[in-house]
Design a protein around this motif. Sequence first.
Motif, PDB file in Angstrom:
ATOM      1  N   GLN A  11       1.187  -1.688   0.341  1.00  0.00           N
ATOM      2  CA  GLN A  11       0.476   0.017   0.430  1.00  0.00           C
ATOM      3  C   GLN A  11       1.218   1.149  -0.235  1.00  0.00           C
ATOM      4  O   GLN A  11       0.500   2.255  -0.765  1.00  0.00           O
ATOM      5  N   TRP A  12       2.085   1.030   1.147  1.00  0.00           N
ATOM      6  CA  TRP A  12       2.928   2.989   1.331  1.00  0.00           C
ATOM      7  C   TRP A  12       3.300   2.673  -0.350  1.00  0.00           C
ATOM      8  O   TRP A  12       3.756   3.623  -1.065  1.00  0.00           O
ATOM      9  N   LEU A  13       3.528   1.469  -1.253  1.00  0.00           N
ATOM     10  CA  LEU A  13       4.374   1.695  -2.118  1.00  0.00           C
ATOM     11  C   LEU A  13       3.178   2.059  -3.688  1.00  0.00           C
ATOM     12  O   LEU A  13       4.297   2.839  -4.704  1.00  0.00           O
ATOM     13  N   ALA A  14       1.886   1.951  -3.720  1.00  0.00           N
ATOM     14  CA  ALA A  14       0.961   2.574  -4.366  1.00  0.00           C
ATOM     15  C   ALA A  14       1.344   3.886  -4.263  1.00  0.00           C
ATOM     16  O   ALA A  14       0.725   3.961  -5.354  1.00  0.00           O
ATOM     17  N   LEU A  15       0.637   4.300  -2.918  1.00  0.00           N
ATOM     18  CA  LEU A  15       0.796   5.823  -3.056  1.00  0.00           C
ATOM     19  C   LEU A  15       2.032   5.888  -3.608  1.00  0.00           C
ATOM     20  O   LEU A  15       1.932   7.357  -4.076  1.00  0.00           O
ATOM     21  N   LEU A  16       3.887   6.064  -3.284  1.00  0.00           N
ATOM     22  CA  LEU A  16       4.293   6.437  -3.794  1.00  0.00           C
ATOM     23  C   LEU A  16       4.725   6.395  -5.222  1.00  0.00           C
ATOM     24  O   LEU A  16       4.659   7.839  -5.883  1.00  0.00           O
ATOM     25  N   GLU A  17       4.045   5.493  -5.641  1.00  0.00           N
ATOM     26  CA  GLU A  17       3.839   5.398  -7.055  1.00  0.00           C
ATOM     27  C   GLU A  17       3.183   6.299  -7.837  1.00  0.00           C
ATOM     28  O   GLU A  17       3.063   6.744  -8.704  1.00  0.00           O
ATOM     29  N   SER A  18       2.165   6.639  -6.893  1.00  0.00           N
ATOM     30  CA  SER A  18       0.465   7.216  -7.317  1.00  0.00           C
ATOM     31  C   SER A  18       1.364   8.973  -8.093  1.00  0.00           C
ATOM     32  O   SER A  18       0.013   9.611  -8.692  1.00  0.00           O
ATOM     33  N   ALA A  20       1.062  11.165  -5.601  1.00  0.00           N
ATOM     34  CA  ALA A  20      -0.074  12.098  -4.403  1.00  0.00           C
ATOM     35  C   ALA A  20       0.197  11.551  -3.534  1.00  0.00           C
ATOM     36  O   ALA A  20      -0.030  12.748  -2.366  1.00  0.00           O
ATOM     37  N   ALA A  21       1.805  11.388  -3.225  1.00  0.00           N
ATOM     38  CA  ALA A  21       2.343  11.364  -1.382  1.00  0.00           C
ATOM     39  C   ALA A  21       2.825  12.623  -1.532  1.00  0.00           C
ATOM     40  O   ALA A  21       3.736  13.808  -1.725  1.00  0.00           O
ATOM     41  N   THR A  22       2.069  13.119  -0.237  1.00  0.00           N
ATOM     42  CA  THR A  22       2.511  14.877   0.585  1.00  0.00           C
ATOM     43  C   THR A  22       3.637  14.089   1.404  1.00  0.00           C
ATOM     44  O   THR A  22       4.616  13.320   1.822  1.00  0.00           O
ATOM     45  N   GLU A  23       4.437  15.693   2.170  1.00  0.00           N
ATOM     46  CA  GLU A  23       5.532  15.666   2.982  1.00  0.00           C
ATOM     47  C   GLU A  23       5.054  14.388   4.892  1.00  0.00           C
ATOM     48  O   GLU A  23       6.024  14.084   4.857  1.00  0.00           O
ATOM     49  N   CYS A  24       3.528  14.956   4.569  1.00  0.00           N
ATOM     50  CA  CYS A  24       3.593  13.861   5.978  1.00  0.00           C
ATOM     51  C   CYS A  24       3.120  12.161   5.360  1.00  0.00           C
ATOM     52  O   CYS A  24       3.447  11.692   6.643  1.00  0.00           O
ATOM     53  N   ASP A  25       2.979  12.138   4.406  1.00  0.00           N
ATOM     54  CA  ASP A  25       2.862  10.746   4.199  1.00  0.00           C
ATOM     55  C   ASP A  25       4.014  10.093   4.237  1.00  0.00           C
ATOM     56  O   ASP A  25       4.645   8.732   4.844  1.00  0.00           O
ATOM     57  N   HIS A  26       5.460  11.020   3.854  1.00  0.00           N
ATOM     58  CA  HIS A  26       7.119  10.023   3.742  1.00  0.00           C
ATOM     59  C   HIS A  26       6.857  10.189   4.883  1.00  0.00           C
ATOM     60  O   HIS A  26       7.881   9.519   5.181  1.00  0.00           O
ATOM     61  N   ALA A  27       6.487  10.663   5.814  1.00  0.00           N
ATOM     62  CA  ALA A  27       7.151  11.233   6.999  1.00  0.00           C
ATOM     63  C   ALA A  27       6.280  10.301   8.422  1.00  0.00           C
ATOM     64  O   ALA A  27       7.208   9.580   8.765  1.00  0.00           O
ATOM     65  N   ALA A  28       5.252   9.818   7.497  1.00  0.00           N
ATOM     66  CA  ALA A  28       4.196   8.514   8.081  1.00  0.00           C
ATOM     67  C   ALA A  28       4.945   7.395   8.083  1.00  0.00           C
ATOM     68  O   ALA A  28       5.342   5.999   8.468  1.00  0.00           O
ATOM     69  N   LEU A  29       5.862   7.616   6.364  1.00  0.00           N
ATOM     70  CA  LEU A  29       5.793   5.430   5.761  1.00  0.00           C
ATOM     71  C   LEU A  29       7.171   5.462   6.862  1.00  0.00           C
ATOM     72  O   LEU A  29       8.172   4.306   6.955  1.00  0.00           O
ATOM     73  N   GLN A  30       7.896   6.519   6.745  1.00  0.00           N
ATOM     74  CA  GLN A  30       9.537   7.005   7.673  1.00  0.00           C
ATOM     75  C   GLN A  30       9.159   6.667   9.006  1.00  0.00           C
ATOM     76  O   GLN A  30       9.696   5.216  10.123  1.00  0.00           O
ATOM     77  N   HIS A  31       8.070   6.408   9.653  1.00  0.00           N
ATOM     78  CA  HIS A  31       7.409   6.270  11.153  1.00  0.00           C
ATOM     79  C   HIS A  31       7.270   4.421  11.266  1.00  0.00           C
ATOM     80  O   HIS A  31       7.568   4.105  11.636  1.00  0.00           O
ATOM     81  N   TRP A  32       6.763   4.597  10.336  1.00  0.00           N
ATOM     82  CA  TRP A  32       6.194   3.073   9.643  1.00  0.00           C
ATOM     83  C   TRP A  32       7.448   1.845   9.533  1.00  0.00           C
ATOM     84  O   TRP A  32       7.413   0.778  10.630  1.00  0.00           O
ATOM     85  N   ARG A  33       8.708   2.326   8.579  1.00  0.00           N
ATOM     86  CA  ARG A  33       9.686   2.025   8.314  1.00  0.00           C
ATOM     87  C   ARG A  33      10.682   1.771   9.640  1.00  0.00           C
ATOM     88  O   ARG A  33      11.222   0.035   9.205  1.00  0.00           O
ATOM     89  N   ASP A  34      10.415   2.258  10.834  1.00  0.00           N
ATOM     90  CA  ASP A  34      11.674   2.251  11.963  1.00  0.00           C
ATOM     91  C   ASP A  34      11.152   1.746  13.346  1.00  0.00           C
ATOM     92  O   ASP A  34      11.674   1.346  13.641  1.00  0.00           O
ATOM     93  N   SER A  35       9.320   1.966  12.620  1.00  0.00           N
ATOM     94  CA  SER A  35       8.478   0.917  14.315  1.00  0.00           C
ATOM     95  C   SER A  35       8.738  -0.644  14.423  1.00  0.00           C
ATOM     96  O   SER A  35       8.672  -1.060  15.894  1.00  0.00           O
TER      97      SER A  35
END
Length: 306
Positions: A11-18, A20-35
Amino acid sequence: MSREVARAAAQWLALLESGAATECDHAALQHWRDSHPQHEQTWQRAQTLRQRFSDLPHALAMASLDRPQPGRRAILKRALGVAALVPTAWLVSRQLPIEAWRADLHTATGERRRVPLADGSSIQLNTATAVDVDLAQRRITLVDGELAVNVQGLASMTVKTRYGEVHVSQAQVCVRQLTAGCVVSVIKGTVPVRDVRGQLATLRAGQQARLRPAGLGAWVPYDVLQLGWRDGVLTAQDQALGDFLRELERYRPGVLRWDPSLETLRVTGSFRLDDTDRILTLLSQTLGFEVRARTRYWVTLSRTLA
């Protein structure tokens, strides 16, 4: 790699490929990766997979989208979107057993189904569930998802899972398959449970235990609120919003994401599962967050700005 983590990475990959990802989206993705280390490992695998598909679609897109041809541009964007989803779909499908596609009975995401049997017994399938049914052998194989079995009279039924078997006679049982085990909840009656090692134990009404590769775990009282899906209801009693949303996700096709700051808000109430959009609207009005829908299948929850 678990199905849930693989699905999230896709789902994260699809968002980035779309795009439409915002700065908040990128921050949330990094949070998910680090968790969790598994999140990062799965993300790296997703990136590697995406790279295999990236060269031709991206080259085609960059060469074509610069041209001032609106109709052609729209067509190519849609084509690029399909190309981007190829590895995403493959990543998820690697975690979905092929048996689920060929099972006797299915439910889609958000669908629930009750199947009455001739002897008065019944099978209920929760969202995204697949089962094989052998009435001659009185056996149900839970391929994926969650089911409830109500066996009446003198009949009996065996529910087979990857982690053991549950023998149901004059009893009501709910069995939910998880990534590394399954949860057995006895609603009514007394139920023998055999684990993969052949060890036999008995669960009684009101008890719940996990079948794992290592055997059957200790029983605990089951939470009756967890079984409300049989009546089409999702109920929370002072539950963390994050936990509630993770359960709600099971009934919604597409992507549901939320700001990590919403995790600890508390939820109490009963909600009809036949309209999950309305559930999100009610929660937003009660708890004060904003529902942003890019499409019906891509919804983000965020703090309401003062």
